[in-house]
Design an enzyme around this catalytic site. Structure first.
Site, mmCIF file in Angstrom:
data_model
loop_
_atom_site.group_PDB
_atom_site.id
_atom_site.type_symbol
_atom_site.label_atom_id
_atom_site.label_comp_id
_atom_site.label_asym_id
_atom_site.label_seq_id
_atom_site.Cartn_x
_atom_site.Cartn_y
_atom_site.Cartn_z
ATOM 1 N N GLY A 1 -12.367 -5.952 -0.992
ATOM 2 C CA GLY A 1 -11.980 -5.424 -2.294
ATOM 3 C C GLY A 1 -13.012 -4.534 -2.955
ATOM 4 N N ARG B 1 -9.196 -1.193 4.105
ATOM 5 C CA ARG B 1 -9.018 -0.312 2.940
ATOM 6 C C ARG B 1 -10.191 0.630 2.736
ATOM 7 N NH1 ARG B 1 -7.443 -4.687 -1.568
ATOM 8 N NH2 ARG B 1 -8.860 -5.878 -0.249
ATOM 9 N N ARG C 1 0.833 -1.209 0.000
ATOM 10 C CA ARG C 1 0.000 0.000 0.000
ATOM 11 C C ARG C 1 0.868 1.260 0.000
ATOM 12 N NH1 ARG C 1 -5.059 -1.808 3.928
ATOM 13 N NH2 ARG C 1 -5.457 -3.756 2.822
ATOM 14 N N GLU D 1 -13.325 -14.931 11.248
ATOM 15 C CA GLU D 1 -13.378 -14.370 9.887
ATOM 16 C C GLU D 1 -13.138 -15.442 8.826
ATOM 17 O OE1 GLU D 1 -11.255 -10.952 7.057
ATOM 18 O OE2 GLU D 1 -10.598 -11.199 9.125
ATOM 19 N N LYS E 1 -17.059 -12.150 11.281
ATOM 20 C CA LYS E 1 -16.610 -11.187 10.267
ATOM 21 C C LYS E 1 -16.625 -11.887 8.911
ATOM 22 C CE LYS E 1 -12.912 -8.010 8.951
ATOM 23 N NZ LYS E 1 -11.710 -7.247 9.366
#
Length: 340
Positions: free
Chosen positions: A264, A293, A30, A175, A220
């Site tokens: 995403g 993100r 990133r 998750e 999650k």
């Protein structure tokens, strides 16, 4: 605080969880997109910028998932990140898995590792103030995957992780992510729904077998979406309806809440889908966000590695957190998002 009380606090109405648990390789990627090296100092400054976004943290964020590095890290002035979060009444959490690695065989699947020594690590994290933890399983869809073996192996690991967390007085965030950006990534929305349902069925079977207290955990999951290379373009309402349908079929009402990953999606897609789900009535659990993100994208670019950019980056982060707070209440609109 009891496990259920911690879980309930994390699901405070109109608040969600900031996923700031990017591994060093992930945050390096990133940073590379904005031409920054991933140094210890820059990683510290970036997290400090987020955690000292006072309005966002106090009003819209209930918990933050940290890495081992960040849990023990301090801001530039020497104040520990744990103290900064405590001042905002935000619960610190910790990512405890060691990452997803190739599953033996030729299926292109992954298995998450990190159970070795986890009991001892959890004791240490608890001493440092972690109230919850996170373990991510990665489920791939391709022509031959997911296999039953991969689903069962990941579900079993999630259950072992979860019971160890509860033994340590730490709330496990479970998750199981059915990823949409794997190869070939052209699966249909219905295929995602079928796989997600099967994964959740197996996860809760393993959680029960392990003796996990369902009232002291959070889920999650991914949303029900077509693969990233699919030609399908479902509406926001279709995604919301299908996601809630799958969750209703598989997630017990005893679970205190569901905090979605963004998987995403664009910032606004993740917000819009969450808001639409919260407009559907009759759900037995609250729905909120646990985004990385989708909360940080714009703030990261505005920060650009410069401390003097903190104010404008914090304003962008606060805006995104506010929009997702509205989504957690089912009150977000595109007009509100663009008006700020």
């Amino acid at each position: 605080m009891s496990l259920n009380a911690i879980a309930q606090k994390l699901m405070t109405q109109g608040q969600g969880i900031l996923a700031a648990d990017e591994s060093e390789p992930t945050i390096a990627k990133r940073f590379a997109k904005i031409n920054l090296p991933s140094t210890l100092e820059l990683r510290r400054d970036y997290r400090e910028m987020l955690f000292r976004s006072t309005q966002a943290m106090q009003n819209y964020i209930s918990g933050v998932i940290l890495t081992e590095e960040t849990l023990e890290q301090s801001a530039a002035d020497g104040t520990t990140f744990r103290a900064i979060l405590a001042d905002a009444d935000v619960i610190p959490g910790i990512k405890v898995d060691r990452g997803a690695f190739p599953m033996p065989g030729d299926t292109g699947e992954k298995i998450t590792e990190g159970l070795d020594g986890l009991r001892q690590r959890l004791a240490r994290y608890g001493e440092l103030g972690a109230g919850f933890a996170k373990w991510r399983a990665v489920i791939t869809i391709n022509d031959i995957a997911p296999t039953r073996n991969n689903i069962r192996a990941n579900a079993h690991a999630l259950a072992r992780y979860a019971i160890l967390c509860q033994e340590a007085g730490i709330v496990p965030v479970v998750e199981p992510e059915v990823v949409g950006d794997g190869e070939p990534g052209n699966h249909s929305m219905e295929r995602c729904a079928q796989v997600t349902g099967e994964v959740l069925e197996n996860v809760f079977k393993e959680l029960r077998l392990a003796g996990v207290d369902l009232s002291g955990m959070l889920l999650k999951p991914n949303m029900i979406l077509p693969g990233i290379n699919s030609r399908e373009r479902p509406s926001v309402d279709e995604v919301a309806r299908r996601t809630v349908e799958v969750l209703r079929q598989q997630v017990p009402a005893a679970v205190p809440g569901i905090a979605f990953l963004s998987g995403g999606q664009t910032d606004e897609e993740a917000t819009a889908h969450l808001s639409a789900m919260n407009q559907i009535e009759g759900k037995p659990w609250p729905l909120t966000f646990s985004y990385g993100r989708a909360l940080q994208n714009v703030a990261l670019r505005l920060w650009a590695g410069r401390r003097e950019n903190f104010p404008q980056a914090q304003a962008a982060f606060t805006h995104r957190a506010h929009m997702n707070s509205l989504a957690a209440l089912g009150q977000w609109t595109n007009a509100l998002d663009r008006a700020a």
